[in-house]
Write an enzyme that holds these catalytic residues in place. Structure first.
Site, PDB file in Angstrom:
ATOM      1  N   THR A  64       1.443  -1.553  -0.283  1.00 15.98           N
ATOM      2  CA  THR A  64      -0.200  -0.261   0.034  1.00 15.98           C
ATOM      3  C   THR A  64       0.796   1.079  -0.045  1.00 15.98           C
ATOM      4  OG1 THR A  64      -0.617  -0.916   2.622  1.00 15.98           O
ATOM      5  CG2 THR A  64      -1.913  -1.110   1.421  1.00 15.98           C
ATOM      6  N   LYS A 112       4.088  -7.215   3.771  1.00 21.51           N
ATOM      7  CA  LYS A 112       3.652  -5.577   3.225  1.00 21.51           C
ATOM      8  C   LYS A 112       3.349  -4.962   4.812  1.00 21.51           C
ATOM      9  CE  LYS A 112       0.582  -3.343   3.369  1.00 21.51           C
ATOM     10  NZ  LYS A 112      -0.355  -2.293   4.049  1.00 21.51           N
ATOM     11  N   THR A 124      -0.387  -1.142   8.928  1.00 22.22           N
ATOM     12  CA  THR A 124      -1.067  -2.171   9.254  1.00 22.22           C
ATOM     13  C   THR A 124       0.040  -3.298   8.258  1.00 22.22           C
ATOM     14  OG1 THR A 124      -2.255  -0.981   8.416  1.00 22.22           O
ATOM     15  CG2 THR A 124      -2.702  -2.931   7.135  1.00 22.22           C
ATOM     16  N   GLU A 184       6.641   4.969   7.313  1.00 26.79           N
ATOM     17  CA  GLU A 184       5.869   6.250   6.643  1.00 26.79           C
ATOM     18  C   GLU A 184       7.091   7.289   7.110  1.00 26.79           C
ATOM     19  OE1 GLU A 184       1.346   4.927   5.391  1.00 26.79           O
ATOM     20  OE2 GLU A 184       2.241   5.917   7.903  1.00 26.79           O
ATOM     21  N   ASN A 221       0.034  10.498   6.003  1.00 23.19           N
ATOM     22  CA  ASN A 221      -0.984  10.029   7.059  1.00 23.19           C
ATOM     23  C   ASN A 221      -2.031  11.265   7.437  1.00 23.19           C
ATOM     24  OD1 ASN A 221      -0.812   7.241   7.724  1.00 23.19           O
ATOM     25  ND2 ASN A 221       1.090   8.518   8.270  1.00 23.19           N
ATOM     26  N   THR A 227      -7.550  11.012   1.231  1.00 19.67           N
ATOM     27  CA  THR A 227      -7.744  12.297   0.303  1.00 19.67           C
ATOM     28  C   THR A 227      -6.909  12.200  -0.970  1.00 19.67           C
ATOM     29  OG1 THR A 227      -6.394  13.498   1.312  1.00 19.67           O
ATOM     30  CG2 THR A 227      -9.618  13.516   1.533  1.00 19.67           C
TER      31      THR A 227
END
Length: 412
Positions: free
Chosen positions: A153, A179, A190, A276, A407, A412
């Site tokens: 993702t 992942k 996740t 991230e 995040n 969006t």
């Protein structure tokens, strides 16, 4: 080390094929549907999220494995988590397994499921089902790379590994893909992990091996403190190596479990490094605790400390944040026994601050951030909390500005 790294990921062990395609489940147009298939029935084990808000695939797999710890295939979609989707989400999961079973010519009960993506969104089932013929047609004994890419993702890189050892005169292999980049916290982060093995092992023993391996790996990583609704690790062992079945604890079981644990640790570290916005991996080693569980807990808290992570990102050797995190881990130890090292720099010893070269320590942090991926990019934090026999390691990453940017705009 009794094994060697080989290529092939989940298709390195004998009797496995994999595929990954772009089905159209993600708005980005990136690969989003993966499949792993064993040519024969395999022993299956699983470890899942402890969250009470769970994805349909988690409950589906738990029920299947409780009924019968065997499987032939793992289907994973990316784009929609199919979590917090109620009875319709579970119906979608069942429908996807039934549709795949028709394409593969196997029973629906032989298929395990995983999903990743946005919570609250059901699988785009019509798109998934229409893509299944292409997915099955794409199955290949070199398809691990494609599958690893299709489960991503926000991951920056796909994650896979394979190891080989010998039992007698026959090779035994374990491969894995996973992942995970955000919403990572050990409550197993996740994250999804899929492992294949060609050894023969009893169901109970295989589940025990996987559970212990997860405790030492995926349950010892943290990126942001958020546990997912979809966390799943599934492991298949199909016996195609033709080695004698491992049915009891002993030397051979220990050897197989050690290799399984090594695969899980590598994949877990890859997830933590790919956090991230991260610029480096943080490894926290704790020794001298009363037992391993206590040491692992301290390591997790330090690795997950937002203040420690922010200091590492700022290349600030602020060891006080490390000490503070260790002290709030809810593990008793005497602060007069505490030793803290950042790399080779001794910062506290026997509970006393130590002089150190701050400029050199800052340079050490900068060097790690510029290091090669999963090679020279690790910041090592070492703590000793006493003279106990307990030790443990956890992995995390630094906390950068980009984490908030990623995040803040996730849906969006």
């Amino acid at each position: 080390m009794v094994w060697q790294v080989i290529s092939g990921g989940v298709t390195a062990p004998k009797g496995y094929r994999a595929a990954g395609i772009t089905a159209g489940l993600k708005p980005s147009g990136l690969p989003d549907l993966a499949l792993i298939v064993s040519d024969v029935e395999a022993i299956a084990a699983g470890v899942f999220t402890l969250s009470v808000v769970r994805a349909a695939c988690v409950d589906y797999c738990r029920d299947k494995l409780r009924a019968k710890p065997n499987a032939r295939a793992i289907l994973c979609n990316a784009g929609q988590a199919n979590a917090a989707t109620g009875t319709l989400g579970m119906a979608d999961a069942v429908d996807s397994a039934q549709s795949l079973s028709q394409q593969l010519g196997i029973a629906p009960e032989a298929i395990l499921l995983a999903s990743t993506g946005v919570i609250g969104q059901r699988i785009k089932l019509d798109i998934l089902k229409s893509a299944l013929p292409e997915l099955v047609e794409s199955l290949s004994d070199s398809g691990s790379d494609a599958a690893a890419k299709a489960i991503c993702t926000t991951d920056l890189v796909p994650k896979e590994i394979a190891l080989e050892t010998t039992f007698g005169d026959r090779p035994v292999r374990i491969g894995g893909i996973c992942k995970g980049s955000g919403m990572i916290h050990p409550n197993m982060a996740t994250m999804l992990g899929f492992i294949t093995c060609d050894a023969a092992v009893s169901p109970q023993l295989w589940q025990q091996m996987l559970s212990r391996a997860v405790d030492k790996s995926f349950n010892q990583i943290t990126v942001d403190g958020d546990t997912s609704t979809n966390d799943t690790v599934l492991a298949l062992a199909n016996g195609e190596s033709r080695t004698p079945a491992i049915t009891e604890p002993g030397a051979e079981a220990d050897k197989l479990e050690a290799m399984l644990t090594e695969v899980c640790i590598y994949l877990a570290k890859a997830i933590a490094r790919d956090g991230e916005g991260a610029t480096c991996l943080i490894e926290v080693q704790v020794s001298g605790a009363i037992d391993d569980a206590s040491a692992r807990k301290i390591a997790r808290v330090v690795a997950g400390s937002s203040l420690t992570k922010a200091a590492i990102f700022g290349r600030d050797p602020n060891w006080g944040r490390i000490a503070g995190a260790a002290g709030r881990a809810d593990v008793p130890f005497n602060q007069d026994d505490l030793q803290i090292k950042l790399g080779d720099f001794l910062m506290m010893d026997q509970g006393q601050p130590q002089p150190f070269d701050r400029v050199a320590a800052n340079a050490y942090l900068k060097q790690a951030a510029a290091g090669a991926y999963l090679q020279e990019d690790t910041v090592l934090i070492s703590l000793s909390v006493g003279d106990g026999s307990g030790s443990g390691t956890a992995w995390g990453c630094d906390l950068s500005y980009d984490y908030v940017k990623i995040n803040a705009e996730y849906t969006t």
